[in-house]
Design a protein around this motif. Structure first.
Motif, PDB file in Angstrom:
ATOM      1  N   UNK A 191       0.838  -1.199   0.000  1.00  0.00           N
ATOM      2  CA  UNK A 191       0.000   0.000   0.000  1.00  0.00           C
ATOM      3  C   UNK A 191       0.879   1.257   0.000  1.00  0.00           C
ATOM      4  N   UNK A 192       0.629   2.174  -0.953  1.00  0.00           N
ATOM      5  CA  UNK A 192       1.449   3.381  -1.061  1.00  0.00           C
ATOM      6  C   UNK A 192       0.650   4.670  -0.878  1.00  0.00           C
ATOM      7  N   UNK A 193      -0.654   4.591  -0.792  1.00  0.00           N
ATOM      8  CA  UNK A 193      -1.447   5.800  -0.585  1.00  0.00           C
ATOM      9  C   UNK A 193      -2.854   5.648  -1.118  1.00  0.00           C
ATOM     10  N   UNK A 194      -3.648   6.692  -0.925  1.00  0.00           N
ATOM     11  CA  UNK A 194      -5.017   6.632  -1.402  1.00  0.00           C
ATOM     12  C   UNK A 194      -5.839   7.803  -0.912  1.00  0.00           C
ATOM     13  N   UNK A 195      -7.136   7.618  -0.904  1.00  0.00           N
ATOM     14  CA  UNK A 195      -8.053   8.705  -0.585  1.00  0.00           C
ATOM     15  C   UNK A 195      -9.340   8.113  -0.034  1.00  0.00           C
ATOM     16  N   UNK A 196      -9.870   8.745   1.000  1.00  0.00           N
ATOM     17  CA  UNK A 196     -11.168   8.362   1.556  1.00  0.00           C
ATOM     18  C   UNK A 196     -11.870   9.640   1.980  1.00  0.00           C
ATOM     19  N   UNK A 197     -12.832  10.094   1.192  1.00  0.00           N
ATOM     20  CA  UNK A 197     -13.469  11.374   1.475  1.00  0.00           C
ATOM     21  C   UNK A 197     -14.958  11.332   1.164  1.00  0.00           C
ATOM     22  N   UNK A 198     -15.724  12.070   1.943  1.00  0.00           N
ATOM     23  CA  UNK A 198     -17.135  12.307   1.662  1.00  0.00           C
ATOM     24  C   UNK A 198     -17.394  13.805   1.573  1.00  0.00           C
ATOM     25  N   UNK A 199     -16.338  14.572   1.321  1.00  0.00           N
ATOM     26  CA  UNK A 199     -16.453  16.018   1.151  1.00  0.00           C
ATOM     27  C   UNK A 199     -16.721  16.349  -0.310  1.00  0.00           C
ATOM     28  N   UNK A 200     -17.775  17.098  -0.581  1.00  0.00           N
ATOM     29  CA  UNK A 200     -18.113  17.443  -1.954  1.00  0.00           C
ATOM     30  C   UNK A 200     -17.015  18.287  -2.597  1.00  0.00           C
ATOM     31  N   UNK A 201     -16.666  17.946  -3.843  1.00  0.00           N
ATOM     32  CA  UNK A 201     -15.627  18.685  -4.559  1.00  0.00           C
ATOM     33  C   UNK A 201     -15.792  18.456  -6.056  1.00  0.00           C
TER      34      UNK A 201
ATOM     35  N   UNK B  64     -21.279  10.499  -7.667  1.00  0.00           N
ATOM     36  CA  UNK B  64     -21.561  11.857  -8.113  1.00  0.00           C
ATOM     37  C   UNK B  64     -22.658  12.511  -7.259  1.00  0.00           C
ATOM     38  N   UNK B  65     -22.711  13.842  -7.317  1.00  0.00           N
ATOM     39  CA  UNK B  65     -23.696  14.593  -6.531  1.00  0.00           C
ATOM     40  C   UNK B  65     -25.104  14.398  -7.077  1.00  0.00           C
ATOM     41  N   UNK B  66     -25.250  14.516  -8.399  1.00  0.00           N
ATOM     42  CA  UNK B  66     -26.575  14.401  -9.002  1.00  0.00           C
ATOM     43  C   UNK B  66     -26.531  13.445 -10.180  1.00  0.00           C
ATOM     44  N   UNK B  67     -27.667  12.897 -10.515  1.00  0.00           N
ATOM     45  CA  UNK B  67     -27.765  12.025 -11.670  1.00  0.00           C
ATOM     46  C   UNK B  67     -27.444  12.817 -12.936  1.00  0.00           C
ATOM     47  N   UNK B  68     -26.599  12.240 -13.779  1.00  0.00           N
ATOM     48  CA  UNK B  68     -26.211  12.891 -15.027  1.00  0.00           C
ATOM     49  C   UNK B  68     -24.752  13.284 -15.074  1.00  0.00           C
ATOM     50  N   UNK B  69     -24.124  13.458 -13.907  1.00  0.00           N
ATOM     51  CA  UNK B  69     -22.706  13.786 -13.883  1.00  0.00           C
ATOM     52  C   UNK B  69     -21.860  12.577 -14.246  1.00  0.00           C
ATOM     53  N   UNK B  70     -20.725  12.816 -14.887  1.00  0.00           N
ATOM     54  CA  UNK B  70     -19.824  11.737 -15.274  1.00  0.00           C
ATOM     55  C   UNK B  70     -18.409  12.037 -14.833  1.00  0.00           C
ATOM     56  N   UNK B  71     -17.473  11.125 -15.131  1.00  0.00           N
ATOM     57  CA  UNK B  71     -16.120  11.222 -14.609  1.00  0.00           C
ATOM     58  C   UNK B  71     -15.065  11.266 -15.705  1.00  0.00           C
ATOM     59  N   UNK B  72     -14.108  12.195 -15.533  1.00  0.00           N
ATOM     60  CA  UNK B  72     -12.906  12.270 -16.351  1.00  0.00           C
ATOM     61  C   UNK B  72     -11.693  11.873 -15.519  1.00  0.00           C
ATOM     62  N   UNK B  73     -10.665  11.364 -16.209  1.00  0.00           N
ATOM     63  CA  UNK B  73      -9.415  10.961 -15.561  1.00  0.00           C
ATOM     64  C   UNK B  73      -8.258  11.764 -16.147  1.00  0.00           C
ATOM     65  N   UNK B  74      -7.360  12.247 -15.261  1.00  0.00           N
ATOM     66  CA  UNK B  74      -6.131  12.919 -15.692  1.00  0.00           C
ATOM     67  C   UNK B  74      -4.954  12.462 -14.844  1.00  0.00           C
ATOM     68  N   UNK B  75      -3.781  12.423 -15.446  1.00  0.00           N
ATOM     69  CA  UNK B  75      -2.542  12.206 -14.694  1.00  0.00           C
ATOM     70  C   UNK B  75      -2.152  13.493 -13.993  1.00  0.00           C
ATOM     71  N   UNK B  76      -1.301  13.350 -12.957  1.00  0.00           N
ATOM     72  CA  UNK B  76      -0.735  14.491 -12.261  1.00  0.00           C
ATOM     73  C   UNK B  76       0.771  14.303 -12.125  1.00  0.00           C
TER      74      UNK B  76
ATOM     75  N   UNK C 189     -19.135  13.500  -4.581  1.00  0.00           N
ATOM     76  CA  UNK C 189     -19.505  13.601  -3.158  1.00  0.00           C
ATOM     77  C   UNK C 189     -18.943  12.459  -2.316  1.00  0.00           C
ATOM     78  N   UNK C 190     -18.314  11.500  -2.955  1.00  0.00           N
ATOM     79  CA  UNK C 190     -17.756  10.370  -2.205  1.00  0.00           C
ATOM     80  C   UNK C 190     -16.668   9.719  -3.038  1.00  0.00           C
ATOM     81  N   UNK C 191     -15.531   9.406  -2.404  1.00  0.00           N
ATOM     82  CA  UNK C 191     -14.454   8.713  -3.115  1.00  0.00           C
ATOM     83  C   UNK C 191     -13.627   7.901  -2.135  1.00  0.00           C
ATOM     84  N   UNK C 192     -13.485   6.623  -2.425  1.00  0.00           N
ATOM     85  CA  UNK C 192     -12.599   5.731  -1.674  1.00  0.00           C
ATOM     86  C   UNK C 192     -11.690   5.023  -2.673  1.00  0.00           C
ATOM     87  N   UNK C 193     -10.396   5.335  -2.614  1.00  0.00           N
ATOM     88  CA  UNK C 193      -9.423   4.842  -3.591  1.00  0.00           C
ATOM     89  C   UNK C 193      -8.178   4.370  -2.845  1.00  0.00           C
TER      90      UNK C 193
END
Length: 219
Positions: free
Chosen positions: A43-53, A78-90, A207-211
């Motif tokens: 395990x090298x890292x991750x994210x666990x949040x329920x803060x909207x962003x 997602x916050x509302x139905x209809x939203x989708x997800x994009x992916x980008x490197x950092x 509104x929620x992400x666990x990675x």
């Protein structure tokens, strides 16, 4: 296999470093375990949040330590139905910045659960990898879930992921599967990644992400 038994009365009091071991006590190990554990996950890292962003980022997880990484997505909702997800490197380590030049090439293919018809996302160039169509916001669902294999992201060259994931789409709330991959068609040293809700309004927020991210021990 035969069971080994230690005959404790046969041990002398100074059998271990002149110390009598009390087998009812706890002992700390301060040495190093050696051996070949190639292929193990660390395990090298991750994210666990329920803060909207508008987006969520996982930085400083890709280094020179490992050649391959496994990204496990437990949920992105997602916050509302209809939203989708994009992916980008950092890039940039702990103070990472988004890689958004038009060098993303991707092909993702899957099926719908309601009628079995195919669904896809693909592009020969663009400023992101578009992972989904519109998603449904269902608190009883985990949102998007799945995994990505990231190959050698820290070497300054083209970075690629392959993966498999599912999500609930907003068209009648059916389940959709997606498999495929994405390659950034320029040399970069990726240190992390991010997911962004596409659509451009607050209604497209996450509104929620666990990675979780794991390095695969080199062989």
């Amino acid at each position: 296999m035969p069971i080994s038994k230690i005959d404790t009365p046969g041990l002398k009091a100074d059998a271990v470093d002149n110390t009598i071991l009390d087998l009812t006590s706890n002992y700390a190990f301060t040495g190093t375990i050696t051996g070949d554990n190639a292929g193990a996950l660390v395990y090298v890292g991750g994210l666990n949040t329920t803060t909207e962003a508008a987006s969520v980022a996982v930085d400083n997880v890709f280094t020179a330590t490992y050649d391959n990484y496994l990204v496990v997505i437990e949920s992105i909702r997602m916050k509302t139905t209809g939203g989708g997800l994009d992916f980008n490197w950092r890039t940039g380590g702990s103070s990472g910045s988004k890689v958004s030049a038009g060098n993303y090439r991707y092909a993702l293919f899957g099926y719908r659960s309601d009628n079995g018809s195919s669904t896809s996302r693909n592009a020969s160039s663009g400023g992101e990898t578009r992972l989904t169509h519109g998603c449904i916001n269902d608190a009883e669902s985990v949102g998007l879930s799945g995994y990505l294999h990231v190959a050698d992201p820290f070497t300054s060259r083209r970075v690629r992921f392959t993966g498999n994931y599912t999500y609930m789409a907003d068209a009648a709330g059916e389940l959709r599967t997606m498999s495929g991959g994405s390659e950034y068609r320029a040399d970069i040293q990726a240190t992390g990644f991010m997911f962004t809700g596409f659509g451009g309004t607050a209604d497209d927020d996450i509104v929620e992400a666990q990675i979780k991210v794991y390095g695969v021990v080199n062989s």
